[in-house]
Write an enzyme that holds these catalytic residues in place. Structure first.
Site, PDB file in Angstrom:
ATOM      1  N   GLN A 171      -4.294  -5.463   6.988  1.00 10.02           N
ATOM      2  CA  GLN A 171      -5.292  -6.393   6.423  1.00 10.02           C
ATOM      3  C   GLN A 171      -5.180  -7.785   7.032  1.00 10.02           C
ATOM      4  O   GLN A 171      -5.872  -8.697   6.577  1.00 10.02           O
ATOM      5  CB  GLN A 171      -5.135  -6.485   4.893  1.00 10.02           C
ATOM      6  CG  GLN A 171      -5.336  -5.187   4.157  1.00 10.02           C
ATOM      7  CD  GLN A 171      -6.774  -4.658   4.257  1.00 10.02           C
ATOM      8  OE1 GLN A 171      -7.700  -5.362   4.651  1.00 10.02           O
ATOM      9  NE2 GLN A 171      -6.963  -3.389   3.909  1.00 10.02           N
TER      10      GLN A 171
ATOM     11  N   LYS B 223     -10.430  -1.043  10.595  1.00  9.90           N
ATOM     12  CA  LYS B 223     -10.571  -2.209   9.717  1.00  9.90           C
ATOM     13  C   LYS B 223     -10.881  -3.457  10.532  1.00  9.90           C
ATOM     14  O   LYS B 223     -10.980  -4.551   9.992  1.00  9.90           O
ATOM     15  CB  LYS B 223      -9.287  -2.430   8.917  1.00  9.90           C
ATOM     16  CG  LYS B 223      -8.976  -1.292   7.940  1.00  9.90           C
ATOM     17  CD  LYS B 223      -7.767  -1.615   7.114  1.00  9.90           C
ATOM     18  CE  LYS B 223      -7.164  -0.399   6.443  1.00  9.90           C
ATOM     19  NZ  LYS B 223      -7.932   0.117   5.324  1.00  9.90           N
TER      20      LYS B 223
ATOM     21  N   ASP C 106       3.340  -4.525   7.875  1.00 12.19           N
ATOM     22  CA  ASP C 106       2.087  -3.781   7.823  1.00 12.19           C
ATOM     23  C   ASP C 106       0.968  -4.814   7.955  1.00 12.19           C
ATOM     24  O   ASP C 106       0.697  -5.575   7.032  1.00 12.19           O
ATOM     25  CB  ASP C 106       2.026  -3.035   6.483  1.00 12.19           C
ATOM     26  CG  ASP C 106       0.652  -2.441   6.197  1.00 12.19           C
ATOM     27  OD1 ASP C 106      -0.299  -2.732   6.938  1.00 12.19           O
ATOM     28  OD2 ASP C 106       0.531  -1.703   5.201  1.00 12.19           O
TER      29      ASP C 106
ATOM     30  N   CYS D  50      -4.808   2.429  -3.592  1.00 18.76           N
ATOM     31  CA  CYS D  50      -3.583   2.985  -2.994  1.00 18.76           C
ATOM     32  C   CYS D  50      -2.422   2.010  -3.148  1.00 18.76           C
ATOM     33  O   CYS D  50      -1.594   1.855  -2.234  1.00 18.76           O
ATOM     34  CB  CYS D  50      -3.765   3.348  -1.519  1.00 18.76           C
ATOM     35  SG  CYS D  50      -5.069   4.527  -1.246  1.00 18.76           S
TER      36      CYS D  50
ATOM     37  N   HIS E 196       0.870  -1.181   0.000  1.00 15.39           N
ATOM     38  CA  HIS E 196       0.000   0.000   0.000  1.00 15.39           C
ATOM     39  C   HIS E 196       0.911   1.236   0.000  1.00 15.39           C
ATOM     40  O   HIS E 196       2.027   1.189   0.534  1.00 15.39           O
ATOM     41  CB  HIS E 196      -0.836  -0.052   1.292  1.00 15.39           C
ATOM     42  CG  HIS E 196      -1.877   1.007   1.444  1.00 15.39           C
ATOM     43  ND1 HIS E 196      -1.589   2.265   1.892  1.00 15.39           N
ATOM     44  CD2 HIS E 196      -3.212   0.971   1.246  1.00 15.39           C
ATOM     45  CE1 HIS E 196      -2.713   2.973   1.951  1.00 15.39           C
ATOM     46  NE2 HIS E 196      -3.708   2.213   1.566  1.00 15.39           N
TER      47      HIS E 196
HETATM   48  N1  7TS Z   1      -1.715  -0.766   4.754  1.00 12.93           N
HETATM   49  C1  7TS Z   1      -2.626  -1.560   4.176  1.00 12.93           C
HETATM   50  C2  7TS Z   1      -2.247  -2.948   3.765  1.00 12.93           C
HETATM   51  C3  7TS Z   1      -3.929  -1.070   3.979  1.00 12.93           C
HETATM   52  O1  7TS Z   1      -4.837  -1.862   3.414  1.00 12.93           O
HETATM   53  C4  7TS Z   1      -4.238   0.255   4.364  1.00 12.93           C
HETATM   54  C5  7TS Z   1      -5.585   0.863   4.077  1.00 12.93           C
HETATM   55  C6  7TS Z   1      -3.251   1.004   4.995  1.00 12.93           C
HETATM   56  C7  7TS Z   1      -2.005   0.472   5.161  1.00 12.93           C
HETATM   57  C8  7TS Z   1      -3.528   2.377   5.517  1.00 12.93           C
HETATM   58  O2  7TS Z   1      -4.372   2.295   6.612  1.00 12.93           O
HETATM   59  P1  7TS Z   1      -4.919   3.617   7.331  1.00 12.93           P
HETATM   60  O3  7TS Z   1      -5.915   3.083   8.319  1.00 12.93           O
HETATM   61  O4  7TS Z   1      -3.766   4.270   7.970  1.00 12.93           O
HETATM   62  O5  7TS Z   1      -5.546   4.432   6.245  1.00 12.93           O
HETATM   63  N2  7TS Z   1      -6.228   0.288   2.982  1.00 12.93           N
HETATM   64  C9  7TS Z   1      -7.323   0.763   2.354  1.00 12.93           C
HETATM   65  C10 7TS Z   1      -7.927   0.097   1.296  1.00 12.93           C
HETATM   66  O6  7TS Z   1      -7.549  -0.981   0.860  1.00 12.93           O
HETATM   67  N3  7TS Z   1      -8.958   0.798   0.880  1.00 12.93           N
HETATM   68  O7  7TS Z   1      -9.060   1.914   1.617  1.00 12.93           O
HETATM   69  C11 7TS Z   1      -8.041   1.894   2.541  1.00 12.93           C
END
Ligand code: 7TS
Length: 420
Positions: free
Chosen positions: A216, A239, A213, A377, A136
């Site tokens: 997910q 999430k 990371d 992203c 990401h």
């Molecule tokens: N890393 C991964 C693997 C992610 O899926 C996401 C967000 C992030 C980092 C960033 O997370 P945040 O909570 O700091 O924003 N992924 C997604 C997505 O797949 N669609 O919208 C956000």
């Protein structure tokens, strides 16, 4: 004053059916454009069960105050609940010590914190940060920014056409210049479950630390950071059935103690004089200012909720749903699955010949189906596969077979509208 827990207790007793569990989520009980909502955008953000919503309302109704600074009763209540949330986080991910769990605003902030704190201390000109091809943007851009500042380089662990990392040349990539390896546990764009333990073991043979990371992964499987052996592990509350504005960075004490704070301000100091400042211990050294107290407490409640169902049971249920969706979609003419790794979790990315994913998303929305369309992203993943975007359905344990039926029927409508 204790929160009344009657209904919550009922919701947590015995092994409940998936239908009963789904009913815990008020947001899922609505129609969108006169169709039952089929919420299949869980990788972007999951929904909150009533227990988490109630816990937030209770905090705001009976406990709200600042933490770690008041002698008064409300502040003590807020502080106790906030500290308990950190303990729940530590237990949930198998962290040896809650003090190693830093509350952040989300995965993005966690990774940026490491890029600043670890990067400033340990990365120099000529060094390398090794990043996987499946990341990401939040696990790419902070490393590019750091490398630009330091005169270091980002190198990439490649992937194959199925969306699996190729580790054949990993030992050569892990040369003496590598200061950190950054990899996601599960890819948000394709759903690939990466062999993070193997990557960590091979990096550690050369004494190179690894940041995972886990945005997910934590919502979809039991994660034990000690068993994995990672050095840093970042994830987001929104999430995993918690609120937005909260996340966690777990890091090994030996690194966190050597890292400089990311931000300066209140709560992160032991003493301040005009001559200088002594920083507080971890985790507070990295939590400057008033934190997202309510959101942290809500995350603690989400963890209790997930624990009551059981992460292994959740993983099995989602694997069943993913199998079902994969079979149904791959049988449809003109629909191509993007990302067909052997080991996948919760995400099904696809495209349809001749139709832009945004059109797919818009038509599906007309039928009450929420998916995401775009590059997710993860533009370098799309570039590697030679496509601009995909349509992505992402599952959670509260999805049902009917959601998949609705998705399949929706895709037939898309094909009909476009005559393909
Ligand atoms: N890393 C991964 C693997 C992610 O899926 C996401 C967000 C992030 C980092 C960033 O997370 P945040 O909570 O700091 O924003 N992924 C997604 C997505 O797949 N669609 O919208 C956000």
């Amino acid at each position: 004053m204790e929160m009344p827990v009657g209904e919550k207790k009922m919701r947590r007793e015995g092994k409940r059916s998936w239908d009963e569990i789904r009913n815990d989520f008020p947001v899922l009980q609505q129609n969108i454009r006169e169709h039952p909502l089929a919420y299949l955008d869980n990788a972007a953000s999951s929904q909150m069960p009533q227990d988490v919503i109630d816990r937030l309302v209770w905090y705001h109704s009976a406990e709200h105050s600042n933490v770690h600074r008041g002698v008064h009763t409300l502040s003590q209540r807020a502080t106790r609940a906030y500290d308990q949330a950190r303990e729940k986080v530590a237990q949930f991910i198998g962290a040896p010590d809650p003090k190693e769990c830093i509350f952040t605003s989300g995965t993005t902030e966690g990774i940026n914190l490491v890029a600043h704190g670890f990067g400033r201390a340990f990365v120099d000109e000529g060094d390398t940060i090794l990043v996987s091809a499946l990341e990401h943007h939040s696990n790419i851009v902070p490393w590019q920014m750091l490398c630009e500042e330091k005169g270091a380089t980002v190198e990439v662990i490649p992937m194959n056409d199925r969306g699996e990392l190729v580790l054949d040349d990993l030992d050569e990539l892990l040369d003496g210049s590598v200061k950190l390896v950054c990899v996601n546990h599960v890819s948000n764009a394709l759903g690939t479950v990466n062999p993070v333990k193997e990557i960590i073991d091979r990096a550690h043979q050369r004494e190179i630390p690894v940041l995972v990371d886990g945005a997910q992964a934590v919502p979809h499987m039991a994660v034990d950071v000690q068993e994995l052996g990672a050095d840093f592990y970042a994830f987001s509350g929104h999430k995993m059935c918690g609120p937005t504005g909260i996340g966690v960075l777990w890091g090994r004490r030996k690194w966190l103690e050597k890292m400089q704070p990311y931000q300066g301000g209140g709560d992160m100091i032991l003493s301040v004089t005009w001559e200088g400042t002594t920083y507080n211990d971890i985790p507070f050294k990295f939590e400057a200012g008033t934190p997202s107290i309510a959101a942290a407490i809500g995350l603690g409640e989400a963890i209790d909720y997930l624990d009551a169902i059981g992460m292994d049971r959740i993983a099995r249920r989602e694997a069943e749903l993913l199998d079902m969706a994969t079979q149904r979609l791959s049988a449809m003419e003109g629909v191509r699955l993007v990302g067909t790794a052997e080991d996948k979790a919760s995400v099904i990315s696809f495209d349809i010949d001749g139709i832009h994913p945004h059109d797919i998303g818009t038509i599906l929305d007309n039928e009450g189906i929420a998916i995401r369309a775009g590059h997710h992203c993860a533009q370098p993943v799309m570039d590697r596969l030679g496509i601009p975007a995909t349509a992505r359905a992402s599952l959670a344990f509260y999805n049902r077979e009917l959601d998949i039926d609705q998705l399949v029927a929706g895709i037939y409508s898309v094909k009909e509208i476009f005559g393909v």
